[in-house]
Design a protein around this motif. Structure first.
Motif, PDB file in Angstrom:
ATOM      1  N   MET A 203     -37.727 -10.668   4.323  1.00 28.76           N
ATOM      2  CA  MET A 203     -38.933 -11.363   4.761  1.00 28.76           C
ATOM      3  C   MET A 203     -38.541 -12.592   5.582  1.00 28.76           C
ATOM      4  N   SER A 204     -39.204 -12.793   6.716  1.00 28.65           N
ATOM      5  CA  SER A 204     -38.871 -13.922   7.582  1.00 28.65           C
ATOM      6  C   SER A 204     -39.266 -15.241   6.928  1.00 28.65           C
ATOM      7  N   ASP A 205     -38.493 -16.284   7.246  1.00 30.19           N
ATOM      8  CA  ASP A 205     -38.853 -17.610   6.739  1.00 30.19           C
ATOM      9  C   ASP A 205     -39.806 -18.345   7.680  1.00 30.19           C
ATOM     10  N   LEU A 206     -40.120 -17.740   8.828  1.00 29.59           N
ATOM     11  CA  LEU A 206     -41.097 -18.343   9.744  1.00 29.59           C
ATOM     12  C   LEU A 206     -42.497 -18.072   9.212  1.00 29.59           C
ATOM     13  N   ILE A 207     -43.288 -19.126   9.072  1.00 33.08           N
ATOM     14  CA  ILE A 207     -44.669 -18.996   8.598  1.00 33.08           C
ATOM     15  C   ILE A 207     -45.571 -19.627   9.640  1.00 33.08           C
TER      16      ILE A 207
END
Length: 311
Positions: free
Chosen positions: A1-5
């Motif tokens: 899962m990407s850490d970009l939110i």
């Protein structure tokens, strides 16, 4: 899962700018939908006051304003670049013009009486009224273009963009740059969100293939995340170490001071915190939130006002 939110909402032009950049760079990210109007308690738990869309979160670091968000995404994925070396300065200058002069002319045109009626057709009266009141509060003290003046300016700006595209696929050459994504999103609002107003594009048909090429990049690879889960992500993390950049003091306010950072012309909610960094390009404030924990909130210098906190 990407850490970009990415905190955003679907009809936000500036959010569309960042969604398109994420598509261009084919980045994965977690998508958090925020309300269009105040209150925005979950977002402001992270920002400390700032309420505009979009906001980028990485752990306990919160990045405000698309100019700064684009720099962060470029650092994350430098290829394909938003800043072709030969036109890097021109890219930033055109992007700033597009995010200000072009954007405000386009929005005043799109939200003229005809445009507003179409945009809110079928919307409950209370919802439409809340939106109008919310944006009026954000624009206090701001000089806004009247519809006729906005239409004239918008038409002129569209012709200038079309001229730039007359013999090349993108505004500054053969490859996209930040200039393209910044100029695209106000036109996207006319064409996609409020198509009743899209006939202004008829006089500059050369813009449509260019718009189609930006749209074709898509929106990257989003995965849904709830606002409460985004707060939990912040609480479970600590802010990243700051880069070792020189302190650039333009205000006589030393690091460690209690300060506020406020948007210059639109949206007057201040973020208060401890000034940790003031570099050539940005400010960083440290703040505490009872739900989100310790946060670093980052702003670009251009477009924002730094002051000592009162009291």
């Amino acid at each position: 899962m990407s850490d970009l939110i990415l905190h955003h909402y679907p009809m936000s032009p500036f959010a569309e700018k960042i969604r398109a950049v994420l598509g261009y760079k084919q980045l994965a990210y977690q998508s958090v939908l925020m309300p269009r109007v105040m209150p925005k308690p979950e977002l402001q738990a992270l920002t400390g006051g700032y309420r505009r869309a979009p906001v980028l979160q990485i752990g306990a670091d919160v990045y405000c304003d698309t100019a700064l968000i684009c720099d962060v995404l470029e650092h994350r994925a430098s290829t394909p670049t938003l800043y072709p070396p030969a036109v890097k300065g021109a890219t930033r200058i055109i992007a700033q013009w597009a995010d200000t002069s072009l954007f405000w002319a386009a929005m005043a045109y799109n939200l003229s009486p005809k445009g507003a009626a179409a945009l809110f057709a079928g919307t409950p009266e209370a919802v439409a009224k809340a939106f109008v009141q919310d944006r009026a509060a954000m624009a206090v003290g701001m000089t806004r273009l009247r519809p006729g003046d906005a239409t004239a300016a918008y038409r002129s700006y569209l012709r200038r963009l079309a001229n730039m595209l007359s013999d090349q696929p993108y505004l500054l050459g053969d490859a996209p740059s930040l200039a393209d994504f910044s100029a695209y999103h106000p036109l996207w609002f006319s064409r996609v969100i409020n198509p009743v107003m899209a006939d202004i594009l008829d006089a500059t048909p050369g813009l449509l293939p260019w718009m189609d090429s930006i749209a074709a990049f898509g929106h990257g690879r989003p995965a849904e995340l709830s606002p409460l889960d985004a707060i939990a992500v912040a609480a479970a993390n600590t802010p990243a170490p700051l880069a070792d950049e020189p302190f650039v003091d333009e205000h006589g306010i030393p690091l460690g001071s209690r300060v506020t950072v406020t948007p210059e012309i639109f949206g007057h909610e201040a973020t208060e915190g401890e000034l940790l960094a003031a570099t050539r390009m940005h400010y960083t404030l440290r703040r505490q939130d009872e739900r989100a924990g310790t946060l670093h909130v980052h702003f670009p210098r251009i477009g924002y006002v730094l002051r000592k906190a009162e009291g």
